[in-house]
Structures are given as structure tokens and as C-alpha cells.
Design an enzyme around this catalytic site. Sequence first.
Site, PDB file in Angstrom:
ATOM      1  N   ARG A  14      -8.954  10.759  -7.902  1.00  0.00           N
ATOM      2  CA  ARG A  14      -8.063  11.393  -6.930  1.00  0.00           C
ATOM      3  C   ARG A  14      -7.281  10.308  -6.203  1.00  0.00           C
ATOM      4  NH1 ARG A  14      -6.730  12.289  -2.040  1.00  0.00           N
ATOM      5  NH2 ARG A  14      -8.185  10.642  -1.401  1.00  0.00           N
ATOM      6  N   LYS A  31      -6.163  -1.902  -0.643  1.00  0.00           N
ATOM      7  CA  LYS A  31      -7.020  -1.724   0.533  1.00  0.00           C
ATOM      8  C   LYS A  31      -7.588  -3.059   1.007  1.00  0.00           C
ATOM      9  CE  LYS A  31      -7.428   2.299   2.451  1.00  0.00           C
ATOM     10  NZ  LYS A  31      -8.024   3.485   1.868  1.00  0.00           N
ATOM     11  N   TYR A  46       0.860  -1.191   0.000  1.00  0.00           N
ATOM     12  CA  TYR A  46       0.000   0.000   0.000  1.00  0.00           C
ATOM     13  C   TYR A  46       0.890   1.232   0.000  1.00  0.00           C
ATOM     14  CZ  TYR A  46      -4.363   2.431   0.239  1.00  0.00           C
ATOM     15  OH  TYR A  46      -5.421   3.231  -0.080  1.00  0.00           O
ATOM     16  N   ASP A  98     -11.723   7.825   2.706  1.00  0.00           N
ATOM     17  CA  ASP A  98     -10.945   9.065   2.652  1.00  0.00           C
ATOM     18  C   ASP A  98     -11.532  10.124   3.578  1.00  0.00           C
ATOM     19  OD1 ASP A  98      -9.227   8.144   0.411  1.00  0.00           O
ATOM     20  OD2 ASP A  98     -11.110   8.206  -0.686  1.00  0.00           O
ATOM     21  N   ASP A 145     -11.025   7.117  -2.955  1.00  0.00           N
ATOM     22  CA  ASP A 145     -10.291   8.024  -3.845  1.00  0.00           C
ATOM     23  C   ASP A 145     -11.150   8.622  -4.953  1.00  0.00           C
ATOM     24  OD1 ASP A 145      -8.064   7.854  -2.332  1.00  0.00           O
ATOM     25  OD2 ASP A 145      -6.879   6.668  -3.713  1.00  0.00           O
TER      26      ASP A 145
END
EC number: 1.1.1.38
Length: 564
Positions: A155, A173, A102, A268, A245
Amino acid sequence: MTETAKRPLYVPHAGPSLLEMPLLNKGSAFSTQERIDFNLQGLLPHNIETIEEQTERAYSQYNLCNTDLDRHIFLRSIQDNNETLFFRLLEEHLEEMMPIIYTPTVGQACQEFSKIYRTHRGLFISYPDRERIDDILRSATKNNVKIVVVTDSERILGLGDQGIGGMGIPIGKLSLYTACGGISPAYTLPVVLDVGTNNPDLLNDPMYMGWRHERVSGAQYEEFVDLFIQAIKRRWPNVLLQFEDFAQTNAMPLLERYKDELCCFNDDIQGTAAVAVGTLLAACKAKGEKLSEQTVTFVGAGSAGCGIAEQIIAAMQLEGLDEAQARRRIFMVDRWGLLTDDMSNLLDFQHRLAQKRADLGAWGGQQGDDLALLEVIRNARPTVLIGVSGQRGLFSEEVIRELHSHCKQPLVMPLSNPTSRVEATPQEILNWTDGQALVATGSPFQPVQVGDKRIPIAQCNNAYIFPGIGLGVIAVRANRVTEGMLMAAANALANCSPIVTQGEGAVLPALGDIREVSKRIAVAVAKQAQAEGKALHTSDEVLNDAIEANFWFPRYRAYRRTSF
């Protein structure tokens, strides 16, 4: 080991097809009888190995890799061949390998996704296929999916639009859901929504594997996402869906639209907020202070920063402040300076966090005046400084020294990822505060030497939170993720902090302890879900048994042959 893990697994596959199934493949660990029963004789080397021996070989191969990206590619190749071995390797070397699978290495892997692509994993749902989403979900090889992580890749970390390369984030994740939270990989599914890309480097790259088109936006985008959500609800009505994201213009609206429609959250916004609040609570406990006594300045007022701020405000209210009092303790600084109520360009989710210029007194200036970070630090006199800007170096020496001048032991949290985007390094922060600051970062950093003291640096990593949330939700079959459940997770994390439990060390637990931390968070989340009526109530004993029963360990089970 649970009773389920001790029982044999009945498998309808055999021969080469069995070896090509990452969830079932044991490689050289298939027993002699299994090799006979499943037609594997001659397809594997003669020697039968234990998983310990396989792990030792894999680790020696890992150490032959020259770069972090090479190590990432190597680990992913094992994952795509033998998931049990992959997670056993992670279990034994988690602290070393977590930054590889990650952040920060996954950022480069996303940028290079089309160049390093090896084989399929997860689902790629493109806009041109929007009328066939139900068929795509039915084609998933996993039937009992309990957690989906989905991104539209607009993003990715601090790197922006990465097109389908953002698939690396859901894969990473979900690897952490398993490695840290014990969620069986059989229950997880990564998804990328390919709505095009506005990244010219990708559009002009002949090797780019995604839909070569500018991003769909507006009503078309919203309709496409809704088609996906409704299809997910039909295929797996009890799934936990994690948004990952999405750009801030879409992240908060999507969360607000769907949070009461299915069990979902945005890591996020909410996961980052929960781990940040947990870190703040731990720091306050260690200093003998209350969270409601702190003044917090943010650098970066996007959806992540505002999500953290809102959860801090909620936590302050739990300690007795009213909402207005709590909001006066939060100062949001963005590219235009301090957010104030007279600004005309505020986003919807920023309005409630803007300071009233009239309340700032003499230092507030006149309408239209920009109030820069240093000016805010000097006048608001914060005790906590949080960076979610993605801009390297914004926490300058002058800013940190000014912060330290009125707060002996400030909490400084440069949370931006990857490492190249961090607002200041721990070494810089501790040098400028004479080793007094408490520091938690978004990316991993080595301990810092200040004088004769070696100071461990806590990584304020969402992996402390989301695996435990997932485990708790699955264990009690919660139908929603609520703010109360997130606050319960934050409090449970704070209570695991070494500076709280031992009076010294890092602000957050060692990554080596994260599986036990995840269990404690799962218990807290599950109990809160039951208290709020989002899950059926059980006794503590039944709840703990459910969490243990759902906690998967990377161990091989004996196989028995069966037919479809």
C-alpha cells in the site's frame, strides 16, 4: 558542533574504494594531506573545495533538471555518491526539496523504480531467500544500525501495490529522519520485503526487478515476516523498527503482534495519528477550545483513519471524557457510509469505532440503511473533518458548505497522498468557507489567496513527528514506543504551532524550523519513555546533552589513515 564532530575520524579505506563509500566520500573536499594519505592523488580534480562550494555547484545542477522526477533522480544520485553533501544540500533547501525526496514525487519514483534504478541502497529481502535472512542482514555494510524502516510495498501512499518499487518509501523516510531529526545516516537502513506483487503492470513489465510472482499471503506471509523480525532482533537487538506502507489487513495485526516484542511502531497508523492529534490540539488552543469539545468526522476508515481516531479518543479521555463519551464524538465514514454497529462487514479494528445506530436517533434510519457523508455532516454537526480516503473530490462544495453552516471555523484536513488523491484542495476549502476554515493537508500546497488575505497551508506531514520520536528513542535507548510517547510527541508539536505561539500563521510550524521542532519532540518523547520505565531515568541536563550528542550535522570531519 559536538565534540565528536571536532575529532578526526580514523578510516581504514583508501583509493577508489573510499570514493565509492557514500558515508565517507568527500569528493573534491579531501584535503591535500588526505589525498596523499589515502592514495587519492590523481583520482580527483586538483582544486580543493569547501562543502559550501560543493553545495553551490550541486544546487546549480539541480536547477537544470526539467521535471520533479528528474530532480528526485539527481538528488538520489548525490545521496548514493556523497551522503554528507546530500544532506547539506537538503539542510539549505529543505522546504524546496522535501516534496522532491518524499511526497508527492516519491510516489512516481516508486512507480518507475525499476526503470530509474541506478545502484543498490538498503536491503531487498525476497521470499525465495527466506532461509538466508540472517546472512542477508550480516551482509549489510552498516554495523551500528539504530533505525530500520521496512515495507512490503502493498500500500504505497495512495498508489497501491508497487512491488519492490516501494523501496523508495523507506529510502525517503530515512532521508527525513536525518534531514529533519538529525539521525546520522550511518545508523539507518531501508528494507523492502519482496513477497511478490499482484500488480499486473509490474508482473508483465520486462524491466521489473523484483520477484515476479503473485503476493504470498496468509500463514506463509506471516511466517516470512516473523523470520525477518527474529533475524532483526538477533542482528540489532536494540533497533527501532518502523513499519511502513503495509496494507491495512496486515498493518494493524503486525503492530499488535510485535509492539511488545521489540521497539517498533507503524508510522501510517501511529505517526499519522500523532501529527493529526498535534494539529487538532494546536487548532483547539488557537480557538480557545478543548479537544474534548470537538466532534470529528472521518472519510476513510482504514488502519490510518482508525489509528488517528483512537489517538483522538485517548486525548479526549485525558481531558476528562470517559471512553464511551469520547467514542460518541467520532464518526467514521467509509465506502458504505457511516460505520454502524449493525454492519456485517466491519474489520476487527473498526468495530470499536462504529456508532450504535440506536444512539443516532431519527437520522439513523433502519438497520441496513447507508448513511452518506453529507447526511452525517448535516446531523452529527462536526467541527473537524479529516480525509484519509485516497479519493479525489470527496469533500465536495456541498459537504464543505454544510460543515461551515454550523461551525464558523472548522478544521479541515484532507490528508490523502499524493496530491492527485486529495479530497479537496485548500483553495476549494477556503473559497467555500469564506476563508474561515483552518486547513492542514497531507501533501504540500502553496499559500492560498482569499480576498486580500494570503493564507499559509500547513502540511500535516508525519515528518513533524517520526524524526523526533527516533531521536528521542535513540538518545535514551528506549526499549519500546508507547501510546504515551506518541501523545507526548503530539502535545510537543502543538506547542510549536505558530497560531499558538504567535496567534497567527499556519496550524503547524514552517518546515524550515523542523529540526528544532524535532529536538523538542525528542525531549518530550524521551521524558515520557523514562516516566513509563521504558528507558533509564536521567536528569534533564543529561537528557538534553544526549539529544545534542546524537544530533548529526552534515559537516566533513578530518580523516586519519588506519588499518583494519
